[in-house]
Motif scaffolding. Structure first.
Motif, PDB file in Angstrom:
ATOM      1  N   GLU A   2       0.828  -1.204   0.000  1.00 13.76           N
ATOM      2  CA  GLU A   2       0.000   0.000   0.000  1.00 13.76           C
ATOM      3  C   GLU A   2       0.870   1.265   0.000  1.00 13.76           C
ATOM      4  OE1 GLU A   2      -2.674  -0.083   3.271  1.00 13.76           O
ATOM      5  OE2 GLU A   2      -3.709  -1.903   2.621  1.00 13.76           O
ATOM      6  N   TYR A   3       0.492   2.233  -0.832  1.00  9.84           N
ATOM      7  CA  TYR A   3       1.172   3.526  -0.828  1.00  9.84           C
ATOM      8  C   TYR A   3       0.800   4.279   0.463  1.00  9.84           C
ATOM      9  CZ  TYR A   3       2.990   7.971  -2.481  1.00  9.84           C
ATOM     10  OH  TYR A   3       3.710   9.126  -2.614  1.00  9.84           O
ATOM     11  N   PRO A   4       1.718   4.972   1.124  1.00 11.25           N
ATOM     12  CA  PRO A   4       3.070   5.357   0.699  1.00 11.25           C
ATOM     13  C   PRO A   4       4.160   4.404   1.190  1.00 11.25           C
ATOM     14  CG  PRO A   4       2.485   6.602   2.642  1.00 11.25           C
ATOM     15  CD  PRO A   4       1.323   5.696   2.352  1.00 11.25           C
ATOM     16  N   PHE A   5       3.863   3.131   1.287  1.00  8.69           N
ATOM     17  CA  PHE A   5       4.878   2.165   1.708  1.00  8.69           C
ATOM     18  C   PHE A   5       5.496   1.508   0.478  1.00  8.69           C
ATOM     19  CE2 PHE A   5       1.774   2.682   5.049  1.00  8.69           C
ATOM     20  CZ  PHE A   5       2.556   2.871   6.177  1.00  8.69           C
ATOM     21  N   PHE A   6       6.684   0.929   0.650  1.00  7.11           N
ATOM     22  CA  PHE A   6       7.385   0.326  -0.480  1.00  7.11           C
ATOM     23  C   PHE A   6       8.317  -0.766   0.021  1.00  7.11           C
ATOM     24  CE2 PHE A   6      10.325   3.312   1.212  1.00  7.11           C
ATOM     25  CZ  PHE A   6      11.603   2.912   0.830  1.00  7.11           C
ATOM     26  N   LEU A   7       8.799  -1.549  -0.935  1.00  4.88           N
ATOM     27  CA  LEU A   7       9.744  -2.608  -0.626  1.00  4.88           C
ATOM     28  C   LEU A   7      11.120  -1.991  -0.422  1.00  4.88           C
ATOM     29  CD1 LEU A   7      10.196  -5.694  -0.410  1.00  4.88           C
ATOM     30  CD2 LEU A   7      10.725  -5.671  -2.858  1.00  4.88           C
ATOM     31  N   ASN A   8      11.611  -2.017   0.797  1.00  2.00           N
ATOM     32  CA  ASN A   8      12.843  -1.317   1.151  1.00  2.00           C
ATOM     33  C   ASN A   8      14.017  -2.305   1.185  1.00  2.00           C
ATOM     34  OD1 ASN A   8      14.599   0.673   1.973  1.00  2.00           O
ATOM     35  ND2 ASN A   8      14.094   0.479   4.139  1.00  2.00           N
ATOM     36  N   GLY A   9      14.443  -2.729  -0.002  1.00  2.00           N
ATOM     37  CA  GLY A   9      15.553  -3.669  -0.088  1.00  2.00           C
ATOM     38  C   GLY A   9      15.105  -4.981  -0.698  1.00  2.00           C
ATOM     39  N   LYS A  10      15.988  -5.964  -0.640  1.00  2.00           N
ATOM     40  CA  LYS A  10      15.711  -7.258  -1.241  1.00  2.00           C
ATOM     41  C   LYS A  10      14.919  -8.149  -0.291  1.00  2.00           C
ATOM     42  CE  LYS A  10      19.891  -7.277  -4.121  1.00  2.00           C
ATOM     43  NZ  LYS A  10      21.148  -8.016  -4.441  1.00  2.00           N
TER      44      LYS A  10
END
Length: 324
Positions: A162-170
């Protein structure tokens, strides 16, 4: 009439002698019917397990072998009832050494015809039963050398961040690799194994999941479960001024860029906002374009920190003053 009165009236009712005689006769008739029904002949299908013996320790089956066979048997209802609930059939023993042997390229083959399988079943079922058809007409056991290989593990995910979240790395899978065992021809054709589908839906925080690995038939491993970690962070916007470097500038010449730095806007996770440094960016212009009559030079983004997303930078073109 109230409930108490009805209860008193029911207590006065007693079963008649005729009713008792009727029930006894009904029971006797039912028993005779059952006796007659179970003395008749019927057919049914039973499942018989299969066991394999004397497989060489350095070999493994090149394909999946059946672990049971279906057999159609006929007999009286009483005998079929007993074999269904009490006298379970013994397993069919497939001795690799007793089959018709063949040696192929890197393979050992032992074949068993219908006579062998039927004789095994007939020896195990009660003599009062007759054997009809078998689901397995013949059987071929193909063995190969055992093989092993180290494979990476892939995570099979069904998720939406969900925005404003994101995949932060692998996405991390632990362990990241496993060693598999199986027939050499099967093992060598694989380059990875995957987890079962992990359904996460909408996510907005770090997630850890235990997941089972999916192996093709005939492949096994000591490790069957892994941990999948999904790093999630919240976006925030940042802005930074970065100097522009000059490439391919001829010797004994100086170049003044107007302006000499650019403004970069980017998205970064809150947890890494303080880690963004201008030294981690690289923007440049190519001075060799001056000789081609260019009045402005294009600014090129060469590198930036991997944990950010560059949204824009300004200006995209710069003027210059060339000094000799």
């Amino acid at each position: 009439m109230n409930v108490d009165q009805i209860s008193k009236d029911l207590k006065k009712v007693k079963p008649s002698k005729n009713l008792s005689v009727f029930l006894v006769c009904l029971l006797i008739a039912f028993l005779f019917w059952m006796l007659n029904a179970f003395t008749k002949s019927y057919s049914t299908v039973i499942e018989i397990p299969i066991e394999y013996t004397n497989i060489p320790s350095d070999k493994v089956s090149a394909r999946a072998l059946p672990d049971k066979a279906s057999a159609e048997v006929s007999g009286t209802g009483f005998r079929l009832l007993s074999i269904s609930f009490f006298d379970s059939p013994e397993p069919i023993i497939v001795d690799f050494n007793l089959g018709n042997k063949q040696v192929g390229f890197k393979k050992l083959v032992s074949s068993f015809g219908p006579e062998f399988l039927r004789s095994q079943v007939l020896n195990d079922i009660p003599s009062e039963l007759s054997l009809g058809s078998l689901s397995i007409d013949s059987l071929k056991v193909i063995l190969e050398d055992k093989g092993s290989k180290k494979l990476r593990i892939g995570a099979n995910l069904d998720m939406n961040i969900e925005y404003p979240f994101f995949l932060n790395g692998k996405i991390d899978v632990s362990p990241s690799h496993i060693t598999i065992l199986g027939a050499n021809s099967l093992v060598q054709n694989l380059d990875s194994v995957s987890t079962e589908l992990i359904k996460l839906g909408n996510i907005k925080e770090n997630t850890n999941n235990e997941s089972t690995l999916l192996f093709p038939t005939g492949i096994e491993s000591e490790i069957v479960e892994v941990t999948v970690t999904i790093p999630i962070d919240e976006y925030t916007e940042g802005e930074i001024n970065v100097p522009i470097s000059i490439l391919n500038l001829p010797n004994k010449k100086a170049l003044i860029l107007l302006p000499s730095s650019i403004s970069v806007t980017y998205l970064v996770g809150l947890s890494k906002y303080d880690k963004v440094k201008k030294e981690d960016f690289n923007f440049s212009v190519d001075a060799s374009m001056i000789e081609k009559g260019k009045s402005v030079l294009i600014v090129t983004l060469n590198s930036n920190p991997e944990f950010i997303q560059v949204q824009d930078y300004s200006p995209h073109k710069v003027e210059y003053i060339l000094k000799k």
